[in-house]
Motif scaffolding. Structure first.
Motif, PDB file in Angstrom:
ATOM      1  N   ASP A  11       0.827  -1.211   0.000  1.00  0.00           N
ATOM      2  CA  ASP A  11       0.000   0.000   0.000  1.00  0.00           C
ATOM      3  C   ASP A  11       0.861   1.261   0.000  1.00  0.00           C
ATOM      4  O   ASP A  11       0.592   2.227   0.708  1.00  0.00           O
ATOM      5  CB  ASP A  11      -0.973   0.012   1.185  1.00  0.00           C
ATOM      6  N   GLY A  12       1.957   1.230  -0.778  1.00  0.00           N
ATOM      7  CA  GLY A  12       2.820   2.392  -0.942  1.00  0.00           C
ATOM      8  C   GLY A  12       3.832   2.627   0.155  1.00  0.00           C
ATOM      9  O   GLY A  12       4.575   3.600   0.104  1.00  0.00           O
ATOM     10  N   VAL A  13       3.904   1.739   1.139  1.00  0.00           N
ATOM     11  CA  VAL A  13       4.825   1.889   2.267  1.00  0.00           C
ATOM     12  C   VAL A  13       5.920   0.823   2.157  1.00  0.00           C
ATOM     13  O   VAL A  13       5.616  -0.358   1.977  1.00  0.00           O
ATOM     14  CB  VAL A  13       4.074   1.736   3.608  1.00  0.00           C
ATOM     15  N   GLY A  14       7.187   1.231   2.274  1.00  0.00           N
ATOM     16  CA  GLY A  14       8.276   0.256   2.242  1.00  0.00           C
ATOM     17  C   GLY A  14       9.587   0.839   1.773  1.00  0.00           C
ATOM     18  O   GLY A  14       9.878   2.017   1.980  1.00  0.00           O
ATOM     19  N   GLY A  15      10.382  -0.006   1.100  1.00  0.00           N
ATOM     20  CA  GLY A  15      11.699   0.394   0.628  1.00  0.00           C
ATOM     21  C   GLY A  15      12.445  -0.815   0.081  1.00  0.00           C
ATOM     22  O   GLY A  15      11.896  -1.915  -0.010  1.00  0.00           O
ATOM     23  N   PRO A  16      13.717  -0.634  -0.248  1.00  0.00           N
ATOM     24  CA  PRO A  16      14.524  -1.721  -0.805  1.00  0.00           C
ATOM     25  C   PRO A  16      14.789  -2.833   0.225  1.00  0.00           C
ATOM     26  O   PRO A  16      15.147  -2.556   1.371  1.00  0.00           O
ATOM     27  CB  PRO A  16      15.838  -1.046  -1.200  1.00  0.00           C
ATOM     28  N   ILE A  17      14.635  -4.059  -0.224  1.00  0.00           N
ATOM     29  CA  ILE A  17      14.925  -5.226   0.610  1.00  0.00           C
ATOM     30  C   ILE A  17      16.438  -5.317   0.799  1.00  0.00           C
ATOM     31  O   ILE A  17      17.196  -5.242  -0.169  1.00  0.00           O
ATOM     32  CB  ILE A  17      14.384  -6.512  -0.041  1.00  0.00           C
ATOM     33  N   VAL A  18      16.870  -5.482   2.052  1.00  0.00           N
ATOM     34  CA  VAL A  18      18.308  -5.575   2.334  1.00  0.00           C
ATOM     35  C   VAL A  18      18.700  -6.923   2.945  1.00  0.00           C
ATOM     36  O   VAL A  18      19.892  -7.186   3.104  1.00  0.00           O
ATOM     37  CB  VAL A  18      18.785  -4.426   3.247  1.00  0.00           C
ATOM     38  N   GLU A  19      17.713  -7.775   3.265  1.00  0.00           N
ATOM     39  CA  GLU A  19      18.052  -9.061   3.890  1.00  0.00           C
ATOM     40  C   GLU A  19      16.915 -10.056   3.686  1.00  0.00           C
ATOM     41  O   GLU A  19      15.753  -9.733   3.901  1.00  0.00           O
ATOM     42  CB  GLU A  19      18.293  -8.854   5.382  1.00  0.00           C
ATOM     43  N   VAL A  20      17.275 -11.267   3.257  1.00  0.00           N
ATOM     44  CA  VAL A  20      16.317 -12.368   3.082  1.00  0.00           C
ATOM     45  C   VAL A  20      16.969 -13.674   3.508  1.00  0.00           C
ATOM     46  O   VAL A  20      18.198 -13.763   3.613  1.00  0.00           O
ATOM     47  CB  VAL A  20      15.814 -12.500   1.624  1.00  0.00           C
ATOM     48  N   GLU A  21      16.131 -14.680   3.718  1.00  0.00           N
ATOM     49  CA  GLU A  21      16.603 -16.046   3.969  1.00  0.00           C
ATOM     50  C   GLU A  21      15.848 -16.992   3.049  1.00  0.00           C
ATOM     51  O   GLU A  21      14.662 -16.788   2.780  1.00  0.00           O
ATOM     52  CB  GLU A  21      16.351 -16.469   5.416  1.00  0.00           C
ATOM     53  N   ALA A  22      16.528 -18.042   2.598  1.00  0.00           N
ATOM     54  CA  ALA A  22      15.933 -19.039   1.711  1.00  0.00           C
ATOM     55  C   ALA A  22      15.589 -20.304   2.489  1.00  0.00           C
ATOM     56  O   ALA A  22      16.357 -20.737   3.356  1.00  0.00           O
ATOM     57  CB  ALA A  22      16.900 -19.376   0.584  1.00  0.00           C
ATOM     58  N   TYR A  23      14.429 -20.882   2.141  1.00  0.00           N
ATOM     59  CA  TYR A  23      13.964 -22.144   2.735  1.00  0.00           C
ATOM     60  C   TYR A  23      13.406 -23.017   1.627  1.00  0.00           C
ATOM     61  O   TYR A  23      12.570 -22.565   0.845  1.00  0.00           O
ATOM     62  CB  TYR A  23      12.875 -21.885   3.793  1.00  0.00           C
ATOM     63  N   ASP A  24      13.873 -24.282   1.552  1.00  0.00           N
ATOM     64  CA  ASP A  24      13.330 -25.201   0.554  1.00  0.00           C
ATOM     65  C   ASP A  24      12.729 -26.429   1.234  1.00  0.00           C
ATOM     66  O   ASP A  24      12.841 -26.605   2.446  1.00  0.00           O
ATOM     67  CB  ASP A  24      14.369 -25.564  -0.510  1.00  0.00           C
ATOM     68  N   GLN A  25      12.090 -27.254   0.454  1.00  0.00           N
ATOM     69  CA  GLN A  25      11.309 -28.373   0.973  1.00  0.00           C
ATOM     70  C   GLN A  25      12.156 -29.436   1.679  1.00  0.00           C
ATOM     71  O   GLN A  25      11.666 -30.127   2.559  1.00  0.00           O
ATOM     72  CB  GLN A  25      10.525 -29.001  -0.186  1.00  0.00           C
ATOM     73  N   GLU A  26      13.413 -29.581   1.300  1.00  0.00           N
ATOM     74  CA  GLU A  26      14.291 -30.569   1.945  1.00  0.00           C
ATOM     75  C   GLU A  26      14.957 -30.028   3.200  1.00  0.00           C
ATOM     76  O   GLU A  26      15.679 -30.751   3.882  1.00  0.00           O
ATOM     77  CB  GLU A  26      15.370 -31.052   0.970  1.00  0.00           C
ATOM     78  N   ASP A  27      14.743 -28.787   3.496  1.00  0.00           N
ATOM     79  CA  ASP A  27      15.375 -28.090   4.604  1.00  0.00           C
ATOM     80  C   ASP A  27      14.623 -28.381   5.907  1.00  0.00           C
ATOM     81  O   ASP A  27      13.442 -28.049   6.019  1.00  0.00           O
ATOM     82  CB  ASP A  27      15.346 -26.589   4.286  1.00  0.00           C
ATOM     83  N   PRO A  28      15.259 -28.981   6.898  1.00  0.00           N
ATOM     84  CA  PRO A  28      14.561 -29.287   8.150  1.00  0.00           C
ATOM     85  C   PRO A  28      14.099 -28.047   8.918  1.00  0.00           C
ATOM     86  O   PRO A  28      13.247 -28.153   9.797  1.00  0.00           O
ATOM     87  CB  PRO A  28      15.579 -30.087   8.958  1.00  0.00           C
ATOM     88  N   ALA A  29      14.598 -26.859   8.555  1.00  0.00           N
ATOM     89  CA  ALA A  29      14.149 -25.622   9.201  1.00  0.00           C
ATOM     90  C   ALA A  29      12.923 -25.022   8.510  1.00  0.00           C
ATOM     91  O   ALA A  29      12.339 -24.067   9.011  1.00  0.00           O
ATOM     92  CB  ALA A  29      15.280 -24.598   9.212  1.00  0.00           C
ATOM     93  N   SER A  30      12.538 -25.588   7.376  1.00  0.00           N
ATOM     94  CA  SER A  30      11.412 -25.051   6.609  1.00  0.00           C
ATOM     95  C   SER A  30      10.077 -25.555   7.154  1.00  0.00           C
ATOM     96  O   SER A  30       9.961 -26.709   7.593  1.00  0.00           O
ATOM     97  CB  SER A  30      11.526 -25.463   5.146  1.00  0.00           C
ATOM     98  N   HIS A  31       9.068 -24.705   7.083  1.00  0.00           N
ATOM     99  CA  HIS A  31       7.721 -25.107   7.498  1.00  0.00           C
ATOM    100  C   HIS A  31       7.170 -26.226   6.621  1.00  0.00           C
ATOM    101  O   HIS A  31       6.254 -26.932   7.016  1.00  0.00           O
ATOM    102  CB  HIS A  31       6.769 -23.924   7.438  1.00  0.00           C
ATOM    103  N   SER A  32       7.718 -26.394   5.428  1.00  0.00           N
ATOM    104  CA  SER A  32       7.219 -27.413   4.499  1.00  0.00           C
ATOM    105  C   SER A  32       7.920 -28.758   4.640  1.00  0.00           C
ATOM    106  O   SER A  32       7.538 -29.720   3.979  1.00  0.00           O
ATOM    107  CB  SER A  32       7.386 -26.914   3.061  1.00  0.00           C
ATOM    108  N   PHE A  33       8.910 -28.853   5.490  1.00  0.00           N
ATOM    109  CA  PHE A  33       9.730 -30.058   5.586  1.00  0.00           C
ATOM    110  C   PHE A  33       8.914 -31.315   5.874  1.00  0.00           C
ATOM    111  O   PHE A  33       9.167 -32.370   5.320  1.00  0.00           O
ATOM    112  CB  PHE A  33      10.817 -29.863   6.656  1.00  0.00           C
TER     113      PHE A  33
END
Length: 186
Positions: A26-48
């Motif tokens: 809704d027009g509020v924000g800015g440039p993303i400076v940090e992210v983390e990746a999670y995939d299906q084989e990753d035991p830390a992922s909610h989809s594991f």
């Protein structure tokens, strides 16, 4: 503006390319400076452990938002990646506040320091007004707007934060030298 097709790749390709992309809700924000990746084989992922009502949107087509509550307190915003049926997502951890700063401050209870407005996934969601009502929404339609980055930023990598499984993966990506990170890279 990024389309859903941008997300139709492995999260390990998408996540670093999100650094420098401008995220607006809704027009509020800015440039993303940090992210983390999670995939299906990753035991830390909610989809594991497979599909559940909570993580079902992770198995949806790419280019949609997955919002969940962390520790029963904070909302966290993720971007679904890869292909339908394969649960991968990039957690947006931090951004540099540029648009709607006063709105962010009000949502964050009057926080004055810009550095503290969006320097963590819970803070970011609070500042942008993101809740579970945003889960499952297309990232290329309002209220979301994702603007392509200018140039190729210098990206640093390191271990993800706040997990106990999958800690050996350096799947946290950040903008080198940014003062808006949730935590410095070591």
């Amino acid at each position: 503006m990024l389309s859903r097709d941008f997300f139709a790749r492995s999260v390990h390709e998408v996540a670093p390319e999100l650094i420098g992309v401008t995220l607006l809700v809704d027009g509020v924000g800015g440039p993303i400076v940090e992210v983390e990746a999670y995939d299906q084989e990753d035991p830390a992922s909610h989809s594991f452990r497979g599909r559940t009502p909570r993580n079902a949107v992770m198995f949806a087509p790419p280019g949609f938002s997955y919002v969940y509550r962390s520790y029963g307190i904070h909302w966290c915003l993720n971007f679904v990646c890869d292909v339908e049926g394969r649960a991968e997502a990039a957690l947006v951890r931090a951004l540099a506040p540029e648009q709607g700063i006063e709105t962010m401050r009000a949502r964050r209870g009057g926080v004055v320091a810009e550095r503290a407005l969006c320097s963590g996934p819970g803070k970011l969601c609070q500042a942008l007004g993101v809740t579970n009502a945003h889960s499952g929404l297309a990232l290329d339609e309002p209220p979301f707007e994702l603007l392509e980055r200018d140039g190729t930023p210098t990206i640093v990598t390191g271990p993800r934060i706040g997990i106990t499984r999958g800690v050996e993966h350096n799947w946290r990506y950040g903008l080198a030298g940014s003062t808006f990170l949730s935590r410095p890279f070591t």
